[in-house]
Design a protein around this motif. Structure first.
Motif, PDB file in Angstrom:
ATOM      1  N   ALA A   1       4.011 -14.676   8.578  1.00 17.83           N
ATOM      2  CA  ALA A   1       4.268 -13.229   8.518  1.00 17.83           C
ATOM      3  C   ALA A   1       3.340 -12.519   7.530  1.00 17.83           C
ATOM      4  O   ALA A   1       2.699 -11.525   7.890  1.00 17.83           O
ATOM      5  CB  ALA A   1       5.728 -12.973   8.166  1.00 17.83           C
ATOM      6  N   PRO A   2       3.228 -12.989   6.276  1.00 24.87           N
ATOM      7  CA  PRO A   2       2.328 -12.277   5.357  1.00 24.87           C
ATOM      8  C   PRO A   2       0.863 -12.374   5.734  1.00 24.87           C
ATOM      9  O   PRO A   2       0.108 -11.410   5.547  1.00 24.87           O
ATOM     10  CB  PRO A   2       2.610 -12.940   4.001  1.00 24.87           C
ATOM     11  N   VAL A   3       0.429 -13.508   6.256  1.00 26.83           N
ATOM     12  CA  VAL A   3      -0.989 -13.658   6.593  1.00 26.83           C
ATOM     13  C   VAL A   3      -1.365 -12.795   7.789  1.00 26.83           C
ATOM     14  O   VAL A   3      -2.328 -12.018   7.745  1.00 26.83           O
ATOM     15  CB  VAL A   3      -1.339 -15.140   6.864  1.00 26.83           C
ATOM     16  N   VAL A   4      -0.611 -12.907   8.879  1.00 26.35           N
ATOM     17  CA  VAL A   4      -0.946 -12.149  10.087  1.00 26.35           C
ATOM     18  C   VAL A   4      -0.797 -10.656   9.833  1.00 26.35           C
ATOM     19  O   VAL A   4      -1.636  -9.847  10.235  1.00 26.35           O
ATOM     20  CB  VAL A   4      -0.075 -12.598  11.276  1.00 26.35           C
ATOM     21  N   GLY A   5       0.281 -10.268   9.147  1.00 26.00           N
ATOM     22  CA  GLY A   5       0.479  -8.857   8.849  1.00 26.00           C
ATOM     23  C   GLY A   5      -0.631  -8.295   7.992  1.00 26.00           C
ATOM     24  O   GLY A   5      -1.149  -7.202   8.254  1.00 26.00           O
ATOM     25  N   SER A   6      -1.023  -9.030   6.955  1.00 23.37           N
ATOM     26  CA  SER A   6      -2.079  -8.557   6.065  1.00 23.37           C
ATOM     27  C   SER A   6      -3.426  -8.484   6.774  1.00 23.37           C
ATOM     28  O   SER A   6      -4.201  -7.553   6.556  1.00 23.37           O
ATOM     29  CB  SER A   6      -2.185  -9.474   4.838  1.00 23.37           C
ATOM     30  N   ILE A   7      -3.717  -9.463   7.619  1.00 26.20           N
ATOM     31  CA  ILE A   7      -4.995  -9.460   8.334  1.00 26.20           C
ATOM     32  C   ILE A   7      -5.082  -8.268   9.286  1.00 26.20           C
ATOM     33  O   ILE A   7      -6.081  -7.540   9.298  1.00 26.20           O
ATOM     34  CB  ILE A   7      -5.181 -10.786   9.096  1.00 26.20           C
ATOM     35  N   MET A   8      -4.044  -8.053  10.067  1.00 23.25           N
ATOM     36  CA  MET A   8      -4.072  -6.935  11.015  1.00 23.25           C
ATOM     37  C   MET A   8      -4.102  -5.599  10.272  1.00 23.25           C
ATOM     38  O   MET A   8      -4.860  -4.694  10.633  1.00 23.25           O
ATOM     39  CB  MET A   8      -2.865  -7.007  11.948  1.00 23.25           C
ATOM     40  N   GLY A   9      -3.291  -5.482   9.225  1.00 24.50           N
ATOM     41  CA  GLY A   9      -3.309  -4.260   8.442  1.00 24.50           C
ATOM     42  C   GLY A   9      -4.656  -4.014   7.797  1.00 24.50           C
ATOM     43  O   GLY A   9      -5.137  -2.872   7.740  1.00 24.50           O
ATOM     44  N   SER A  10      -5.293  -5.082   7.308  1.00 25.40           N
ATOM     45  CA  SER A  10      -6.592  -4.952   6.648  1.00 25.40           C
ATOM     46  C   SER A  10      -7.675  -4.465   7.601  1.00 25.40           C
ATOM     47  O   SER A  10      -8.524  -3.649   7.228  1.00 25.40           O
ATOM     48  CB  SER A  10      -7.005  -6.303   6.047  1.00 25.40           C
ATOM     49  N   ILE A  11      -7.674  -4.974   8.823  1.00 26.65           N
ATOM     50  CA  ILE A  11      -8.689  -4.572   9.799  1.00 26.65           C
ATOM     51  C   ILE A  11      -8.598  -3.068  10.076  1.00 26.65           C
ATOM     52  O   ILE A  11      -9.608  -2.349  10.043  1.00 26.65           O
ATOM     53  CB  ILE A  11      -8.534  -5.381  11.100  1.00 26.65           C
ATOM     54  N   PHE A  12      -7.390  -2.593  10.334  1.00 28.03           N
ATOM     55  CA  PHE A  12      -7.214  -1.163  10.601  1.00 28.03           C
ATOM     56  C   PHE A  12      -7.494  -0.329   9.361  1.00 28.03           C
ATOM     57  O   PHE A  12      -8.123   0.735   9.442  1.00 28.03           O
ATOM     58  CB  PHE A  12      -5.798  -0.898  11.128  1.00 28.03           C
ATOM     59  N   ASP A  13      -7.029  -0.799   8.213  1.00 30.41           N
ATOM     60  CA  ASP A  13      -7.234  -0.067   6.972  1.00 30.41           C
ATOM     61  C   ASP A  13      -8.719   0.122   6.685  1.00 30.41           C
ATOM     62  O   ASP A  13      -9.171   1.232   6.362  1.00 30.41           O
ATOM     63  CB  ASP A  13      -6.564  -0.809   5.818  1.00 30.41           C
ATOM     64  N   THR A  14      -9.496  -0.945   6.789  1.00 27.02           N
ATOM     65  CA  THR A  14     -10.927  -0.866   6.507  1.00 27.02           C
ATOM     66  C   THR A  14     -11.638   0.057   7.481  1.00 27.02           C
ATOM     67  O   THR A  14     -12.438   0.909   7.072  1.00 27.02           O
ATOM     68  CB  THR A  14     -11.566  -2.266   6.563  1.00 27.02           C
ATOM     69  N   ALA A  15     -11.357  -0.102   8.765  1.00 25.23           N
ATOM     70  CA  ALA A  15     -12.031   0.716   9.771  1.00 25.23           C
ATOM     71  C   ALA A  15     -11.734   2.202   9.566  1.00 25.23           C
ATOM     72  O   ALA A  15     -12.646   3.048   9.620  1.00 25.23           O
ATOM     73  CB  ALA A  15     -11.600   0.275  11.176  1.00 25.23           C
ATOM     74  N   ILE A  16     -10.478   2.530   9.293  1.00 26.04           N
ATOM     75  CA  ILE A  16     -10.101   3.937   9.132  1.00 26.04           C
ATOM     76  C   ILE A  16     -10.638   4.504   7.833  1.00 26.04           C
ATOM     77  O   ILE A  16     -11.232   5.590   7.807  1.00 26.04           O
ATOM     78  CB  ILE A  16      -8.567   4.078   9.195  1.00 26.04           C
ATOM     79  N   PHE A  17     -10.455   3.775   6.731  1.00 24.68           N
ATOM     80  CA  PHE A  17     -10.873   4.321   5.440  1.00 24.68           C
ATOM     81  C   PHE A  17     -12.367   4.593   5.383  1.00 24.68           C
ATOM     82  O   PHE A  17     -12.800   5.697   5.025  1.00 24.68           O
ATOM     83  CB  PHE A  17     -10.497   3.382   4.289  1.00 24.68           C
ATOM     84  N   PHE A  18     -13.186   3.623   5.719  1.00 26.61           N
ATOM     85  CA  PHE A  18     -14.626   3.804   5.557  1.00 26.61           C
ATOM     86  C   PHE A  18     -15.189   4.805   6.552  1.00 26.61           C
ATOM     87  O   PHE A  18     -16.154   5.512   6.236  1.00 26.61           O
ATOM     88  CB  PHE A  18     -15.343   2.448   5.651  1.00 26.61           C
TER      89      PHE A  18
END
Length: 226
Positions: A138-155
């Motif tokens: 749960a923490p790994v998959v959630g963090s990975i998916m959240g990170s991908i969207f977070d990075t793409a949107i923020f930058f």
């Protein structure tokens, strides 16, 4: 009904992490490793922001998804407000070397806010779906998916010319440099920052399993039912 008081450490930690990251992302790393120019790849914000996913996952495990979302929303509100106020104060106090343009502060805050909400809420949702599986999934998959969207949107919102309507561009971020600091063809520097940022986030998502396991096993051996 759980008291709101125990939730505040998570809220405070979240606000501190996001405020710090909104400031640190203004500063590329200095130095060089072989042919790799660090300023072409990473900002300091890449190392602080992933901690937010650990905070969200711990809150989700301890209190469940409803209160984890509350932590996200409250932390987001405090962080965005503070991100607009703190940078000018830090310059006045001599803690950062140059004054950030008000337009840039607002644009970074907006980019951070949108990316934060989508990335963190996605993490909460994925964690909730996988909470009864292996403790690490749960923490790994959630963090990975959240990170991908977070990075793409923020930058994209913070630096891409297409989002000029949000605030002024950062000339240094738009200068062309070798992809990921090493490879041709050259691309806008913010793209390499995004790739470097995502690499760090994915690495920390795995490393963060250590404190996640230690904290959850010590205090919350079983996740709260959704």
């Amino acid at each position: 009904m759980l008291s709101a008081r125990p939730v505040w450490p998570f809220v405070a930690a979240m606000a501190i992490v996001v405020v710090a990251s909104n400031i640190f992302v203004q500063f590329p790393l200095s130095g060089q490793i072989g042919p790799l120019v660090l300023a072409d790849v990473l900002t300091w914000g890449a190392f602080s922001y992933p901690i937010a996913f650990l905070i969200t996952d711990l809150a989700n495990r301890r209190y469940g998804p409803a209160l984890a979302r509350r932590v996200v929303f409250i932390g987001f509100t405090l962080a965005i407000a503070s991100s607009i106020v703190f940078p000018p104060l830090l310059f006045q106090w001599g803690l950062i070397p140059f004054e950030l343009e008000p337009g840039r502060i607002v644009r970074v805050a907006i980019a951070s806010g949108v990316a934060f909400l989508i990335g963190q809420l996605l993490d909460v949702s994925v964690f909730n779906r996988l909470r009864q599986t292996s403790w690490w999934r749960a923490p790994v998959v959630g963090s990975i998916m959240g990170s991908i969207f977070d990075t793409a949107i923020f930058f994209s919102v913070a630096f891409a010319p297409a989002f000029l309507f949000v605030g002024p561009n950062e000339p240094f971020a738009l200068e062309h440099a070798p992809l990921f600091g090493l490879f041709e063809p050259s691309v806008a520097r913010w793209i390499s920052w995004a790739l470097g940022d995502l690499t760090v986030k994915l690495t920390i998502a795995v490393v963060a399993l250590i404190p996640y396991r230690l904290i959850s096993a010590r205090w919350w051996p079983q996740p709260v039912p959704a």
